[in-house]
Motif scaffolding. Structure first.
Motif, PDB file in Angstrom:
ATOM      1  N   GLY A 180       0.871  -1.373   0.089  1.00  0.00           N
ATOM      2  CA  GLY A 180       0.022  -0.010   0.182  1.00  0.00           C
ATOM      3  C   GLY A 180       0.951   1.255   0.019  1.00  0.00           C
ATOM      4  N   ARG A 181       1.884   1.148   0.818  1.00  0.00           N
ATOM      5  CA  ARG A 181       2.870   2.616   1.010  1.00  0.00           C
ATOM      6  C   ARG A 181       3.440   2.805  -0.520  1.00  0.00           C
ATOM      7  NH1 ARG A 181       2.615   3.445   6.109  1.00  0.00           N
ATOM      8  NH2 ARG A 181       2.735   1.956   7.691  1.00  0.00           N
ATOM      9  N   GLU A 182       3.856   1.801  -0.986  1.00  0.00           N
ATOM     10  CA  GLU A 182       4.590   1.909  -2.422  1.00  0.00           C
ATOM     11  C   GLU A 182       3.528   2.314  -3.574  1.00  0.00           C
ATOM     12  OE1 GLU A 182       6.581  -1.019  -5.835  1.00  0.00           O
ATOM     13  OE2 GLU A 182       6.342  -1.770  -3.883  1.00  0.00           O
ATOM     14  N   GLY A 183       2.419   1.842  -3.360  1.00  0.00           N
ATOM     15  CA  GLY A 183       1.141   2.103  -4.274  1.00  0.00           C
ATOM     16  C   GLY A 183       0.562   3.738  -4.037  1.00  0.00           C
ATOM     17  N   LEU A 184       0.872   4.157  -2.918  1.00  0.00           N
ATOM     18  CA  LEU A 184       0.633   5.566  -3.028  1.00  0.00           C
ATOM     19  C   LEU A 184       1.720   6.485  -3.368  1.00  0.00           C
ATOM     20  CD1 LEU A 184      -0.834   5.943   1.006  1.00  0.00           C
ATOM     21  CD2 LEU A 184      -2.041   6.199  -1.372  1.00  0.00           C
ATOM     22  N   ALA A 185       3.024   6.146  -3.369  1.00  0.00           N
ATOM     23  CA  ALA A 185       4.110   6.601  -4.094  1.00  0.00           C
ATOM     24  C   ALA A 185       3.624   6.518  -5.559  1.00  0.00           C
ATOM     25  CB  ALA A 185       5.487   5.896  -3.763  1.00  0.00           C
TER      26      ALA A 185
END
Length: 102
Positions: free
Chosen positions: A38-43
């Motif tokens: 999820g964190r990578e997805g937001l970036a």
């Protein structure tokens, strides 16, 4: 002038699912970006500016519900959330998903 392929971001913590969905989308003319969390997805959502997001709900670092809440603050990109757990539909709506009916 050739139009650009629609860009789709796929967010899922299972590499096999990322690969499978990527193959299916690319074979149908989409440009695919992937994120394994999820964190990578937001970036990637911020930097890649996709036209749509396919989002797994159950992920370890940041689940799809938290992603939906944070992504809602970043714009109005359509998100298709999926899970093997049908009970998550109500929670996804509470987190910012919209149910679209024809």
């Amino acid at each position: 002038m050739v139009s650009a392929s629609p860009r789709v971001l796929v967010v899922d913590d299972y590499p096999q699912i990322l690969r499978f969905i990527g193959i299916c989308l690319r074979s149908n003319g989409y440009s695919v970006m992937t994120a394994a969390s999820g964190r990578e997805g937001l970036a990637v959502l911020v930097s890649g500016k996709p036209d749509a997001v396919l989002l797994d709900i159950r992920m370890p670092d940041m689940d799809g519900f938290e992603f939906l809440k944070k992504a809602g603050d970043l714009g109005d990109c359509p998100v298709v959330a999926y899970s093997a757990t049908p009970e998550y539909a109500g929670r996804a709506l509470s987190a910012g998903a919209r149910a679209e009916h024809e």
